[in-house]
Design a protein around this motif. Structure first.
Motif, PDB file in Angstrom:
ATOM      1  N   TRP A   1      20.114   2.872  33.177  1.00  0.00           N
ATOM      2  CA  TRP A   1      21.132   2.962  34.125  1.00  0.00           C
ATOM      3  C   TRP A   1      20.750   1.864  35.237  1.00  0.00           C
ATOM      4  O   TRP A   1      22.108   1.409  35.599  1.00  0.00           O
ATOM      5  CB  TRP A   1      20.866   4.285  34.971  1.00  0.00           C
ATOM      6  CG  TRP A   1      22.065   4.636  35.985  1.00  0.00           C
ATOM      7  CD1 TRP A   1      21.525   4.988  37.289  1.00  0.00           C
ATOM      8  CD2 TRP A   1      23.514   4.390  35.930  1.00  0.00           C
ATOM      9  NE1 TRP A   1      22.786   5.190  37.983  1.00  0.00           N
ATOM     10  CE2 TRP A   1      23.970   4.805  37.176  1.00  0.00           C
ATOM     11  CE3 TRP A   1      24.501   4.085  35.029  1.00  0.00           C
ATOM     12  CZ2 TRP A   1      25.167   4.731  37.585  1.00  0.00           C
ATOM     13  CZ3 TRP A   1      25.649   4.023  35.349  1.00  0.00           C
ATOM     14  CH2 TRP A   1      25.986   4.458  36.694  1.00  0.00           C
TER      15      TRP A   1
ATOM     16  N   ILE B   1      22.355  -1.182  33.935  1.00  0.00           N
ATOM     17  CA  ILE B   1      23.937  -0.975  33.766  1.00  0.00           C
ATOM     18  C   ILE B   1      24.628  -1.346  35.261  1.00  0.00           C
ATOM     19  O   ILE B   1      25.503  -2.210  35.307  1.00  0.00           O
ATOM     20  CB  ILE B   1      24.608   0.377  33.452  1.00  0.00           C
ATOM     21  CG1 ILE B   1      24.118   0.691  32.095  1.00  0.00           C
ATOM     22  CG2 ILE B   1      25.977   0.641  33.789  1.00  0.00           C
ATOM     23  CD1 ILE B   1      24.401   2.134  31.524  1.00  0.00           C
TER      24      ILE B   1
ATOM     25  N   LEU C   1      31.309  -3.766  34.773  1.00  0.00           N
ATOM     26  CA  LEU C   1      31.604  -2.334  34.483  1.00  0.00           C
ATOM     27  C   LEU C   1      32.863  -2.138  35.355  1.00  0.00           C
ATOM     28  O   LEU C   1      33.958  -1.593  34.659  1.00  0.00           O
ATOM     29  CB  LEU C   1      30.592  -1.355  34.803  1.00  0.00           C
ATOM     30  CG  LEU C   1      31.050   0.069  34.673  1.00  0.00           C
ATOM     31  CD1 LEU C   1      30.990   0.613  33.431  1.00  0.00           C
ATOM     32  CD2 LEU C   1      29.589   0.914  35.194  1.00  0.00           C
TER      33      LEU C   1
ATOM     34  N   ILE D   1      29.125   0.968  27.544  1.00  0.00           N
ATOM     35  CA  ILE D   1      27.867   1.752  27.846  1.00  0.00           C
ATOM     36  C   ILE D   1      27.249   1.603  26.551  1.00  0.00           C
ATOM     37  O   ILE D   1      25.899   1.530  26.553  1.00  0.00           O
ATOM     38  CB  ILE D   1      28.209   3.247  28.434  1.00  0.00           C
ATOM     39  CG1 ILE D   1      28.945   3.264  29.668  1.00  0.00           C
ATOM     40  CG2 ILE D   1      26.935   3.956  28.463  1.00  0.00           C
ATOM     41  CD1 ILE D   1      28.330   2.747  30.937  1.00  0.00           C
TER      42      ILE D   1
ATOM     43  N   MET E   1      25.319  -1.315  26.337  1.00  0.00           N
ATOM     44  CA  MET E   1      24.300  -1.393  27.212  1.00  0.00           C
ATOM     45  C   MET E   1      22.981  -0.716  26.558  1.00  0.00           C
ATOM     46  O   MET E   1      21.915  -1.043  26.462  1.00  0.00           O
ATOM     47  CB  MET E   1      24.636  -1.116  28.489  1.00  0.00           C
ATOM     48  CG  MET E   1      25.698  -1.736  29.313  1.00  0.00           C
ATOM     49  SD  MET E   1      25.022  -3.577  29.683  1.00  0.00           S
ATOM     50  CE  MET E   1      23.620  -3.195  30.676  1.00  0.00           C
TER      51      MET E   1
END
Ligand code: NAD
Length: 478
Positions: free
Chosen positions: A45, A48, A55, A161, A164
């Motif tokens: 996370w 990200i 994003l 996601i 990632m």
């Protein structure tokens, strides 16, 4: 802007391949200590978040949402969910001692939580990060692998996601995978998962429930809503008006918990309608990623038709509609509409509109508002606005909705100690809260006989009257 169109379906080969990998990953992942699972998820996370601008760009491209909304609702929401589950998972998932009747005083009982295996998530187009990833986090923390089937209209965020997860190199290969496409791929996900969490319309939810029932798979259904906002005459008008406009128009009106019906007591109805109209006029609408805007576009092309139909029906039945002009149908841009003098026989009061539309209806009493609020077969969220909190608490006991606000709305979703889900046709099962984490596990009841280690139990063979009488006597004492 590119044409708004759905993505092509993942091939059967890809479906089989990803599920094979995910199942293998689930076997490895469930053996990781809980603290390690949380540590790795926190790392990904954080990675990200380091690419937040990318994003946001992906999310903006596929939804047209204002950047500030992406940051506060989608990304901010995940932060809240991650914090809640990472801080509370060890308490919620640890073995829970189970009290036993005293006749079993020589035994120990407890409940253990065992991951289900592969959890299939099927999600809609309106909140492409918060909904799927918000469910993936507790499913993964609980020790499952996840296959996500996002909406065919908004798959890019999910794929971002997935990339990632893969590029982080932190996880067993296949732990979190995305399959794209329409309902056929959704069905394939139900067939191959050990549990399905569906978020979407009540119409599709029914199909998912039938399919899951045929296969005897557990299914959680999070479906539509028709939020009734009940504004009593002693409410703070300023707060209620601002709440109605944000609660109904955030995400361009495409939120399952968004305000879909407003019931206002007669005494304040004219001022309320005027103030709502003025407030709506101040909203800045556009698709700019760099400028501050309040409202973007619709996400799913068919919504434009639904909204047009609901507004025309309301006008024909005598409502006073302001706004609702289509600014650009190719870009799915529509001005927010205020529908004054709404009535229960209008489509806009009966069906989920899921667009930037605020229907307002005068009522003569709180009881009438409650009656009208409960007419909907949907029961996801509702709110009451008044300065008399104890009166409001009493009234809310009669509202058929899973999520209730008193002078508040929508924030429930990020106060994750509150279970979130609907009554009636809005669904069953709950996300968030203790039950929202435990649902991703099967509970396993463990009973240990501690002493005396040699003796058989009284209730085992051979049956004898004196033993039966003794058991009955002891049982009566309990
Ligand atoms: P939808 O029901 O059309 O689609 C939802 C998902 O189901 C999509 O991924 C779709 O491809 C898939 N699907 C379609 N047919 C399927 C089938 N036969 N089997 C398996 N999967 C299938 O919903 P939508 O239009 O994408 O989203 C809007 C709806 O979602 C609204 O009703 C809204 O209220 C609801 N929603 C609910 C919540 C909640 O938490 N309760 C949250 C967000 C949105």
């Amino acid at each position: 802007m590119e044409t708004i169109s759905p993505i092509e379906n993942s091939s059967l080969e890809e479906i089989e391949h990803k599920f094979h990998r995910t199942r293998e990953a689930s076997e490895i992942w469930k053996k990781y200590p809980l603290s390690e699972r949380i540590r790795l998820l926190r790392l990904v996370w954080n990675q990200i978040l380091k690419r937040k601008e990318d994003l946001i760009a992906v999310l903006h491209q596929e939804t047209g949402k204002p950047v500030d909304e992406i940051e506060t609702i989608e990304i901010g929401g995940i932060n809240f969910i991650f914090k809640y589950f990472s801080r509370n998972a060890s308490r919620i998932l640890r073995d829970q001692p189970a009290p036993a009747p005293w006749i079993f005083f020589n035994k120990r009982a407890y409940i253990r939580y065992v991951p289900r295996g592969v959890v299939g998530l099927i999600t809609p187009w309106n909140v492409p990060l918060l909904t799927p990833f918000g469910d993936a986090i507790p499913a993964l923390i609980a020790g499952n692998a996840v296959v996500l089937k996002p909406s065919e209209w908004t798959s890019q965020t999910a794929l971002f996601i997935e990339r990632m997860f893969i590029s982080s190199g932190l996880f067993p290969d296949g732990l979190f995978r995305v399959l794209v496409g329409d309902g056929k791929v959704g069905e394939a996900v139900i067939e191959r998962s050990d549990m399905v969490v569906f978020t979407g319309s009540t119409r599709t939810g029914r199909k998912v429930a039938i399919k899951a029932a045929e296969l005897l798979k557990p299914a959680v259904l999070e479906m539509g809503g028709k939020h009734p906002m009940i504004v009593l005459k002693d409410a703070s008008l300023q707060r209620a008006v601002k709440a109605a406009v944000w609660g109904g128009l955030a995400n361009c009106g495409q939120l399952c918990v968004g305000v879909e019906r407003i019931f206002v007591e007669n005494e304040i109805y004219p001022s309320f309608v005027d103030m709502v109209r003025q407030e709506v006029q101040t909203l800045r609408q556009g698709l700019s990623i760099s400028e501050e805007v309040d409202l973007g576009r619709l996400i799913f092309p068919s919504q434009l038709e639904v909204i047009r139909l609901h507004l025309e029906d309301a006008k024909e039945k005598g409502a006073e509609v302001t706004g609702g002009d289509i600014l650009d149908d190719k870009k799915l841009m529509i001005r927010p509409a205020v529908v004054a003098n709404a009535r229960p026989d209008m489509l806009v009061m009966q069906q989920e509109t899921f667009g930037p539309v605020l229907p307002i209806m005068p009522v003569s009493s709180p009881e009438e508002a409650l009656h009208l609020a409960n007419l909907s077969p949907l029961g996801l969220s509702a709110s009451i606005w008044t300065s008399d909190i104890s009166k409001a608490e009493n009234l809310t006991r009669h509202i058929e909705a899973g999520v209730i606000g008193i002078n508040d709305l929508l924030s429930h979703y990020v106060i994750c100690s509150l279970p979130f889900g609907g009554f009636k046709q809005s669904g069953f099962g709950r996300r968030h809260g203790e039950e929202g984490l435990r649902q991703f596990c099967q509970s396993q009841s463990v009973l240990i006989h501690e002493w005396p280690s040699q003796a058989p139990e009284l209730w085992w063979f051979p049956y004898e009257r004196w033993k039966t009488r003794l058991i009955s006597f002891l049982n009566r004492l309990a």
